[in-house]
Scaffold this active site. Structure first.
Site, PDB file in Angstrom:
ATOM      1  N   LYS A  73      -2.324  10.445  -5.676  1.00 57.15           N
ATOM      2  CA  LYS A  73      -2.848   9.589  -6.815  1.00 57.15           C
ATOM      3  C   LYS A  73      -4.222   9.732  -7.133  1.00 57.15           C
ATOM      4  CE  LYS A  73       0.422   5.599  -6.997  1.00 57.15           C
ATOM      5  NZ  LYS A  73       0.509   4.264  -6.992  1.00 57.15           N
ATOM      6  N   ASP A 109       0.087   1.021 -13.085  1.00 60.06           N
ATOM      7  CA  ASP A 109       0.491   0.006 -11.888  1.00 60.06           C
ATOM      8  C   ASP A 109      -0.120  -1.569 -12.135  1.00 60.06           C
ATOM      9  OD1 ASP A 109       2.012   1.319 -10.084  1.00 60.06           O
ATOM     10  OD2 ASP A 109       0.083   2.169  -8.861  1.00 60.06           O
ATOM     11  N   ALA A 137      -2.788   0.332  -4.665  1.00 60.38           N
ATOM     12  CA  ALA A 137      -2.095  -0.809  -5.648  1.00 60.38           C
ATOM     13  C   ALA A 137      -3.148  -2.095  -5.736  1.00 60.38           C
ATOM     14  CB  ALA A 137      -0.836  -1.470  -4.888  1.00 60.38           C
ATOM     15  N   ARG A 157      -8.013  -6.202   5.859  1.00 59.59           N
ATOM     16  CA  ARG A 157      -8.065  -6.080   6.919  1.00 59.59           C
ATOM     17  C   ARG A 157      -9.388  -5.080   7.206  1.00 59.59           C
ATOM     18  NH1 ARG A 157      -3.559  -2.162   9.805  1.00 59.59           N
ATOM     19  NH2 ARG A 157      -4.367  -0.660   8.524  1.00 59.59           N
ATOM     20  N   THR A 201      -0.427  -5.652   0.617  1.00 60.34           N
ATOM     21  CA  THR A 201      -0.268  -4.648   1.696  1.00 60.34           C
ATOM     22  C   THR A 201       1.133  -4.251   1.749  1.00 60.34           C
ATOM     23  OG1 THR A 201       0.151  -6.241   3.465  1.00 60.34           O
ATOM     24  CG2 THR A 201      -2.168  -6.222   2.645  1.00 60.34           C
ATOM     25  N   TYR A 230       9.113  -4.265  -2.876  1.00 57.40           N
ATOM     26  CA  TYR A 230      10.538  -4.376  -3.395  1.00 57.40           C
ATOM     27  C   TYR A 230      11.515  -3.900  -2.506  1.00 57.40           C
ATOM     28  CZ  TYR A 230       9.269   0.543  -4.408  1.00 57.40           C
ATOM     29  OH  TYR A 230       9.005   1.933  -4.438  1.00 57.40           O
TER      30      TYR A 230
END
Ligand code: NAP
Length: 287
Positions: A73, A109, A137, A157, A201, A230
């Site tokens: 990406k 996205d 994302a 994190r 995440t 999903y």
């Protein structure tokens, strides 16, 4: 659809590594079939060291459009002839159009997530939003919702990734935003007055489906909890959100909406969103 493949059939592909578990062929081929478009969508596994050659092949063979997934990406951007400003801000491309031999990159996205939130009555407009994660994302979703939220808090994190995402957004938008390390303390403090919680995440994703970052006692009945995962369709986070009386939204509508936006960019026609959604739900229910 197979019976219609002939010398005029055009090709759209997903490139990534791995690609074999993707749902994109299901929804795009269902959409092509429904709209009577003589095209097919296939997945192509492209290793990182083969990306340059793959791009040359795509141009020379006249493949009309691509989706791009992990790990390409970001790295694909240097091979493209043009990148739209939203994808430039995000720093990643998930959709490419091959127009007259030139490749143009987009990122659907974030807009897909925003559309899914609106469709699920989780519109971020005027709300304080807590977003967990600062990966690809998260970047896309943050840029899409930041202009509408009353405050956006990014918890990750790895703190440096949260702060650099917040810095990138602040450079372009004058909004109320903060980025911090994801800890029990920051989570409990920020969720106390939050109406919309978004998990970007991979925690809770198949196969580690019993993992969650959020203690169920932090989820309030007035919250919308959006988990962009999903698979499974109901993560532990969403199961506990529902049990707490909160509204739970999973990642399926985001997946379908980002795909629908890619379809619109490639074909220029209204995407048949319900057809695409049905194709995915059928697969998730086991075919
Ligand atoms: P990514 O760039 O690799 O980012 C992963 C994020 O998860 C990072 O913020 C990472 O934190 C965090 N993370 C991973 N393991 C963690 C752990 N054990 N504890 C706390 N944080 C952890 O991945 P991505 O492309 O953004 O994808 C993230 C998820 O979104 C995946 O499950 C993917 O399937 C899903 N997704 C869904 C859609 C959709 O259409 N519904 C679209 C895209 C992605 P660090 O920075 O600290 O490593």
């Amino acid at each position: 659809m197979i019976s219609r493949i002939n010398s005029e059939t055009r090709l759209y592909v997903l490139i990534g590594d791995p690609v074999e578990h993707s749902f994109s062929p299901l929804m795009h081929n269902a959409a092509f079939q429904f709209r009577g478009i003589n095209s097919v969508y296939l997945t192509l596994q492209v290793k990182s060291d083969g990306l340059g050659d793959a791009i040359k092949g795509i141009k020379s063979m006249g493949i009309l459009g691509l989706n791009v997934t992990i790990p390409h990406k970001v790295s694909i951007m240097k091979y493209l002839d043009k990148i739209d400003s939203n994808a430039k801000n995000i720093g990643a491309v998930n959709t490419v159009i091959n127009k007259d031999g030139g490749l143009i990159g987009y990122n659907t996205d974030g807009a897909g997530a925003l559309a899914a939130l609106k469709r699920g009555n989780g519109d971020p407009a005027g709300k304080k939003v807590v977003l967990l994660g600062a990966g690809g994302a998260a970047r896309a979703i943050s840029f899409s919702i930041a202009p509408f939220a009353s405050r956006l808090v990014v918890l990750n994190r790895t703190r440096s990734k949260a702060t650099s995402l917040v810095k990138a957004i602040k450079k372009r938008l004058n909004i109320n935003i903060a980025g911090e390390e994801l800890t029990i303390n920051t989570l409990s403090r920020e969720l106390a007055d939050t109406e919309l919680l978004i998990n970007t995440t991979s925690v809770g994703m198949f196969p580690k489906i019993e993992e969650t970052l959020v203690d169920r006692h932090l989820i309030k009945p007035n919250m919308v909890v959006f988990d962009i995962i999903y698979n499974p369709p109901e993560t532990r986070l969403l199961r506990e959100a529902t049990a707490s009386g909160a509204k739970a939204l999973n990642g399926i509508n985001m997946l379908v909406n980002q795909g629908a936006l890619s379809f619109k960019l490639w074909i220029g026609l209204k995407p048949p969103i319900d057809v695409m959604l049905r194709a995915i739900n059928r697969e998730l229910r086991g075919g």
